[in-house]
Design a protein around this motif. Structure first.
Motif: not given
Length: 312
Positions: A43-46, A100-105, A110-114
């Motif tokens: 995610n740093m790269k993206r 709060f947001r709930k995620y499937n995985t 991590y992707a949503d944080h970035a």
């Protein structure tokens, strides 16, 4: 019959003990880092968020993946609902029963944080920092209001230095030039192995150079964008074809230009759209800064303000 009852009690006790063991198994900081550092680097790269910051925030916000929010909702960063349309959970935080947001995985978290940090204007100034400046990022997150804890920045820095998380920043930066360009259209970029475009930065905003085979749909799919987002981010009412443009922003432009560019002298034939794209500034903000009517075009030689509103 008595033997069966005894066996049932024995097996029941075994499974209760096993379940209890699973519930009490906790991630250590080292295990958490080992499990999730690859995602932080990716995610740093993206998106350009330092891997050290991502890991430290994940460790702190989720208690190394052991918090109720992390276990029940895969939410490792304490991100609240805001404009969220997905599943939700309610948890006591600064106030009772906050959403709060709930995620499937965990990967989705991590992707949503970035994405959360890289698309919100209040964090935009962080992307002007060097990608390895974890201290600047930690202090900036506190300044931007990510957390209410007055010691938030210090706690992140302590985690990064105690576990040498800054080493992952070097992995994420690799051999690329990661320092953001300051209002210039050429400069830092990074290659993400999961995408086909190099991601460049202008005024802290991500953009890509358009390729001959590109369409708005293909770019949107590649960067997980909705159909309307690319035209909106680039101030395009009649989008036409993606190949009509040399480059396209893949996140919202800023409200003003970088401090290095307080103004712009209009060249022959330049439009407000072109100037908006050059400096990564939203067109409506550019009109407002210069007390102009939307749709009006500047005259050659005219000086446009890019940061402070013109005095009426």
């Amino acid at each position: 019959m008595q033997k069966i009852a005894i066996l049932f009690v024995v097996f029941s006790s075994f499974f209760v003990h096993l379940a209890h063991g699973q519930e009490t198994t906790k991630f250590t900081p080292e295990q958490y880092i080992d499990k999730y550092h690859d995602w932080a680097v990716m995610n740093m790269k993206r998106n350009g968020v330092p891997a050290s910051i991502t890991l430290a925030q994940g460790m702190l916000e989720s208690g190394n993946g052991n918090s109720r929010l992390a276990v029940e909702a895969n939410n490792h960063f304490g991100i609240k609902c805001h404009d969220w349309t997905g599943e939700k959970v309610y948890h006591h935080d600064d106030r009772r029963n906050e959403c709060f947001r709930k995620y499937n995985t965990v990967y989705d978290s991590y992707a949503d944080h970035a994405r959360f940090l890289s698309t919100r204007s209040r964090y935009a100034f962080l992307f002007e920092l060097d990608i390895t400046d974890y201290k600047g990022w930690a202090r900036g997150l506190k300044k931007a209001g990510y957390a209410t804890d007055p010691n938030y920045a210090r706690r992140l820095i302590d985690l990064i230095e105690r576990y040498k998380l800054y080493e992952f920043d070097e992995q994420g930066a690799g051999n690329t030039t990661w320092k953001r360009t300051k209002g210039k259209s050429s400069g830092g970029h990074v290659i993400d192995p999961y995408i086909k475009h190099e991601v460049h930065f202008n005024n802290g905003v991500r953009y890509i150079m358009v390729k001959p085979e590109d369409t708005f749909s293909s770019i949107a799919t590649e960067f997980d964008l909705r159909d309307w987002e690319l035209p909106k981010y680039n101030d395009l009412k009649d989008a036409g074809r993606a190949t009509d443009y040399k480059y396209l922003y893949i996140e919202p432009k800023r409200n003003k230009a970088h401090p290095d560019h307080p103004s712009h002298v209009v060249k022959e034939g330049q439009t407000m759209f072109e100037i908006s794209q050059i400096y990564g500034v939203k067109m409506r903000k550019l009109y407002k800064l210069n007390n102009m009517t939307e749709g009006e075009e500047p005259k050659p030689g005219e000086r446009l303000n890019l940061r402070k509103a013109i005095k009426k």
